[in-house]
Design a protein around this motif. Structure first.
Motif, mmCIF file in Angstrom:
data_model
loop_
_atom_site.group_PDB
_atom_site.id
_atom_site.type_symbol
_atom_site.label_atom_id
_atom_site.label_comp_id
_atom_site.label_asym_id
_atom_site.label_seq_id
_atom_site.Cartn_x
_atom_site.Cartn_y
_atom_site.Cartn_z
ATOM 1 N N THR A 287 -1.344 1.785 -9.985
ATOM 2 C CA THR A 287 -2.020 1.759 -8.460
ATOM 3 C C THR A 287 -3.390 1.033 -8.656
ATOM 4 O O THR A 287 -3.957 1.296 -9.814
ATOM 5 C CB THR A 287 -1.633 2.475 -7.628
ATOM 6 O OG1 THR A 287 -2.944 3.957 -7.885
ATOM 7 C CG2 THR A 287 -0.819 3.139 -7.636
ATOM 8 N N VAL B 257 -1.955 -0.875 -3.786
ATOM 9 C CA VAL B 257 -3.129 -0.761 -3.598
ATOM 10 C C VAL B 257 -2.603 1.260 -2.877
ATOM 11 O O VAL B 257 -2.247 1.286 -1.702
ATOM 12 C CB VAL B 257 -3.767 -1.409 -2.208
ATOM 13 C CG1 VAL B 257 -4.844 -0.468 -1.921
ATOM 14 C CG2 VAL B 257 -3.961 -2.497 -2.661
ATOM 15 N N ILE C 62 -5.914 4.035 -1.504
ATOM 16 C CA ILE C 62 -6.719 4.456 -0.826
ATOM 17 C C ILE C 62 -7.083 5.627 -1.183
ATOM 18 O O ILE C 62 -5.909 6.798 0.048
ATOM 19 C CB ILE C 62 -6.605 4.090 0.736
ATOM 20 C CG1 ILE C 62 -6.283 2.902 0.978
ATOM 21 C CG2 ILE C 62 -7.413 4.330 1.231
ATOM 22 C CD1 ILE C 62 -7.120 1.447 0.542
ATOM 23 N N ASN D 143 4.020 -2.075 4.081
ATOM 24 C CA ASN D 143 3.669 -0.381 4.254
ATOM 25 C C ASN D 143 5.435 -0.194 4.331
ATOM 26 O O ASN D 143 5.949 -0.311 4.849
ATOM 27 C CB ASN D 143 2.763 -0.708 5.449
ATOM 28 C CG ASN D 143 2.752 -0.688 6.446
ATOM 29 O OD1 ASN D 143 3.262 -0.334 7.302
ATOM 30 N ND2 ASN D 143 2.752 -2.286 6.434
ATOM 31 N N TRP E 147 1.411 -7.560 4.142
ATOM 32 C CA TRP E 147 1.656 -6.639 3.452
ATOM 33 C C TRP E 147 2.635 -5.326 3.597
ATOM 34 O O TRP E 147 3.013 -5.837 4.760
ATOM 35 C CB TRP E 147 -0.035 -5.804 4.802
ATOM 36 C CG TRP E 147 -0.262 -4.684 4.853
ATOM 37 C CD1 TRP E 147 -0.004 -3.924 3.504
ATOM 38 C CD2 TRP E 147 -0.485 -4.079 5.568
ATOM 39 N NE1 TRP E 147 -0.621 -2.612 3.805
ATOM 40 C CE2 TRP E 147 -0.515 -3.082 4.476
ATOM 41 C CE3 TRP E 147 -1.135 -4.165 6.300
ATOM 42 C CZ2 TRP E 147 -1.836 -1.601 5.442
ATOM 43 C CZ3 TRP E 147 -1.573 -3.656 7.527
ATOM 44 C CH2 TRP E 147 -1.848 -1.998 7.179
ATOM 45 N N LEU F 113 -9.365 0.318 3.293
ATOM 46 C CA LEU F 113 -7.941 -0.945 2.516
ATOM 47 C C LEU F 113 -8.084 -3.107 3.347
ATOM 48 O O LEU F 113 -6.959 -3.551 2.255
ATOM 49 C CB LEU F 113 -6.863 -0.561 4.033
ATOM 50 C CG LEU F 113 -5.984 -1.175 4.753
ATOM 51 C CD1 LEU F 113 -4.839 -1.739 3.244
ATOM 52 C CD2 LEU F 113 -5.070 -0.624 6.073
ATOM 53 N N THR G 205 0.954 -0.802 -0.239
ATOM 54 C CA THR G 205 0.475 0.370 0.164
ATOM 55 C C THR G 205 0.573 0.780 -0.141
ATOM 56 O O THR G 205 2.176 1.434 0.484
ATOM 57 C CB THR G 205 -1.037 0.237 1.505
ATOM 58 O OG1 THR G 205 -0.366 0.537 2.123
ATOM 59 C CG2 THR G 205 -1.851 -1.617 1.098
#
Length: 245
Positions: free
Chosen positions: A169, A143, A145, A222, A220, A208, A117
C-alpha cells in the motif's frame, strides 16, 4: 438493491415471497399498488416472467419445466424452505460477485489512473480479494490513510494483508507527521476528542486529497457501503466526481 425478503410458510401449503423492487416480475394475486411487492400464492399457480424474455416461463437460463422435473410440491415443509433459502443465498452471492468483477475490470480498463483506498474494513477486504484474484492489485495504487491513531493490531493486520496478497500500500499521513510522536509535537494529542472536525480534516481528509492528487487519479475505487448510514443508503455503483487540484 433492496434486501430480498423472507420465504416462509403461510398457512396450509402456501408460501410468501418478498422480492427486491427491481427483480423479475411475478404474477400477483393482490393489489399491485401494495408495498413491498409481497403476495401469497400456491406454488403450482405461480408464473415467473423475466424482463425482456420471450417466454413467460423462462427465467435466468431456467424454464419452469426444469423445476417441475423434481415433482410438484403439494405442501411446503421446513426442509423445503431451508433448501430454497440456501440456494437463493448462493445464487445471489454468485450474482453479486460477478457484478463486482465486471465493475472492477471496467474501472481499470477504461480509466487511465484508477486508484483504490482501503481502511481494511469488511467491504475493503472483499474488494482486495476480488482484485487479487483478477490480477488487478499490481495495475493500480492502493492507498492507506494512516491517521497515526490506529491500534497496533491494525498495523499488524495491514502487514499480513500485504504479504498475503503480495502487494504494497501507499501510506499517507498528516503533513509533517510520520509517527505518533510527530503528531503530538505538532497537534494536541487529544485533538480527536476536543475538535473531531479538525482532527478528521488533518488526519483523514487532507491526506486522502493529497493521495488522489499525487496519483493523478481519474477513478477512485472505495469500499463505502449502503448499510453505513442513511446518507449512503442509496449510493449508486458509479458517481461523477471532479479531479483533485
Amino acid at each position: 438493491m433492496n434486501n430480498i425478503g423472507v420465504l416462509g410458510l403461510q398457512g396450509s401449503g402456501m408460501c410468501s415471497l418478498t422480492l427486491p423492487a427491481r427483480s423479475a416480475a411475478f404474477t400477483r394475486t393482490h393489489n399491485p399498488k401494495a408495498r413491498p411487492s409481497k403476495f401469497l400464492c400456491r406454488p403450482q399457480k405461480m408464473r415467473v416472467r423475466a424482463e425482456g424474455a420471450e417466454s413467460s416461463e423462462h427465467l435466468h437460463g431456467f424454464r419452469i419445466a426444469d423445476f417441475k422435473s423434481t415433482g410438484m410440491i403439494r405442501r411446503c415443509t421446513d426442509k423445503d424452505i431451508k433448501k430454497w433459502n440456501a440456494e437463493t443465498r448462493e445464487e445471489r452471492l454468485h450474482a453479486l460477485e460477478s457484478q463486482l468483477v465486471t465493475d472492477l475490470l471496467r474501472a481499470v480498463a477504461l480509466f487511465k489512473h484508477p486508484v483504490m483506498t482501503t481502511a481494511l474494513i469488511a467491504g475493503d477486504m472483499v474488494l482486495l480479494d476480488i482484485m487479487h484474484r483478477q490480477g488487478l492489485l499490481q495495475k493500480l495504487p492502493v492507498v492507506f490513510i494512516d491517521t497515526l491513531h490506529l491500534f497496533p493490531e491494525t498495523d499488524s493486520f495491514l502487514q499480513t494483508v500485504e504479504k498475503h496478497y503480495n502487494f504494497q500500500t501507499a501510506r499517507y499521513t498528516a503533513i509533517d507527521c510520520s509517527c505518533k510522536e510527530d503528531w503530538n509535537k505538532v497537534y494536541a494529542s487529544d485533538l480527536y476528542l476536543t475538535n473531531p472536525g479538525e482532527y478528521d480534516d488533518i488526519a483523514k481528509v487532507e491526506p486522502l486529497l493529497r493521495a488522489l492528487q499525487d496519483t493523478k487519479s481519474d477513478a477512485w475505487i472505495n469500499g463505502r457501503r449502503r448499510d453505513h448510514g442513511f446518507d449512503r443508503a442509496n449510493l449508486p455503483v458509479y458517481e461523477k466526481g471532479s479531479p483533485v487540484k
